[in-house]
Design an enzyme around this catalytic site. Structure first.
Site, PDB file in Angstrom:
ATOM      1  N   PRO A 170      -1.055  -9.983 -12.219  1.00 33.37           N
ATOM      2  CA  PRO A 170      -0.523 -10.857 -11.165  1.00 33.37           C
ATOM      3  C   PRO A 170      -0.051 -10.142  -9.903  1.00 33.37           C
ATOM      4  CG  PRO A 170       1.114 -10.544 -12.865  1.00 33.37           C
ATOM      5  CD  PRO A 170      -0.123  -9.841 -13.339  1.00 33.37           C
ATOM      6  N   CYS A 171      -0.995  -9.611  -9.147  1.00 35.14           N
ATOM      7  CA  CYS A 171      -0.662  -8.895  -7.918  1.00 35.14           C
ATOM      8  C   CYS A 171       0.014  -9.799  -6.894  1.00 35.14           C
ATOM      9  CB  CYS A 171      -1.897  -8.219  -7.344  1.00 35.14           C
ATOM     10  SG  CYS A 171      -3.314  -9.297  -7.126  1.00 35.14           S
ATOM     11  N   HIS A 172      -0.128 -11.108  -7.048  1.00 35.17           N
ATOM     12  CA  HIS A 172       0.548 -12.039  -6.127  1.00 35.17           C
ATOM     13  C   HIS A 172       2.062 -12.006  -6.318  1.00 35.17           C
ATOM     14  CE1 HIS A 172      -0.229 -14.372  -9.814  1.00 35.17           C
ATOM     15  NE2 HIS A 172       0.873 -15.043  -9.516  1.00 35.17           N
TER      16      HIS A 172
END
Length: 167
Positions: A138-140
Site C-alpha cells: 500500500p504505497c498510497h
C-alpha cells in the site's frame, strides 16, 4: 531465447480499471488505471526479456478474489503469493510499507528509519514510486513528514480516494 509466459487480466474498481500480471499464478505486477498497457508490457520485458502475455479470465486467478474483496470493503489485509523483481534495498522498503495497516499512514522518513537507513528518504520515495504491486503493497499510505499527501503514480486524486476509502 525462449519467451517467458505471463498471464494478465483486468478488472474494474471504483477508481478505474486495473491490469494484473501473474507468472504461473504468482502476482508480479499491478497496473493502475491510468497506466497504458504498453508500459506494463515494457516493464515485463525489462524484467524477463522476450515475453508472451496471455489474457486470462480473472476468475482463473488467485489474486482477483482478494483484490475484489479489498475494493468491496471486505478485506484489509492481503495474503497473496507474489514476487518482487527489485533490488534488495527496494524489496526491504516495500516489505516495510506492506506492514502499514489499513487506514494508517507513515511518512517516507519513518520508513527510512524503520529499515535502518534514516538518511535514505529520497531512495525510499523512489522505491515507493516504482512499487510494482500498488494496493497489495500500500504505497498510497506513505505521505510526507509534514502531512502533505506526496506523489502517487496513479495521481494525487487516486491516492486521496484510496486514503478516504480506508478511513
Amino acid at each position: 531465447m525462449k519467451k517467458m509466459n505471463l498471464q494478465y487480466y483486468s478488472f474494474d474498481s471504483f477508481i478505474g480499471e486495473f491490469t494484473v500480471v501473474e507468472k504461473n499464478n504468482i502476482l508480479i505486477y499491478i497496473g493502475l488505471p491510468n497506466i497504458q498497457f504498453s508500459k506494463i508490457q515494457h516493464w515485463c520485458e525489462g524484467k524477463f526479456g522476450k515475453i508472451k502475455l496471455e489474457l486470462i479470465d480473472f476468475r482463473d486467478s488467485s489474486s482477483y478474489v482478494q483484490l475484489f474483496e479489498y475494493f468491496s470493503g471486505n478485506r484489509r489485509l492481503f495474503s497473496l503469493e507474489y514476487k518482487l523483481y527489485q533490488t534488495k534495498f527496494r524489496v526491504n522498503v516495500l516489505k516495510t510499507i506492506e506492514k502499514i495497516t489499513f487506514g494508517q499512514i507513515q511518512s517516507y522518513g519513518e520508513i527510512a528509519k524503520l529499515i535502518g537507513k534514516p538518511k535514505a528518504v529520497r531512495a525510499v520515495g523512489t522505491a515507493n514510486a516504482i512499487n510494482p504491486l500498488p494496493i497489495v503493497i500500500p504505497c498510497h499510505r506513505v505521505i510526507e513528514k509534514n502531512g502533505g499527501i506526496g506523489g502517487y503514480r496513479g495521481g494525487v486524486d487516486m491516492k486521496l480516494k484510496l486514503l478516504q476509502f480506508e478511513k
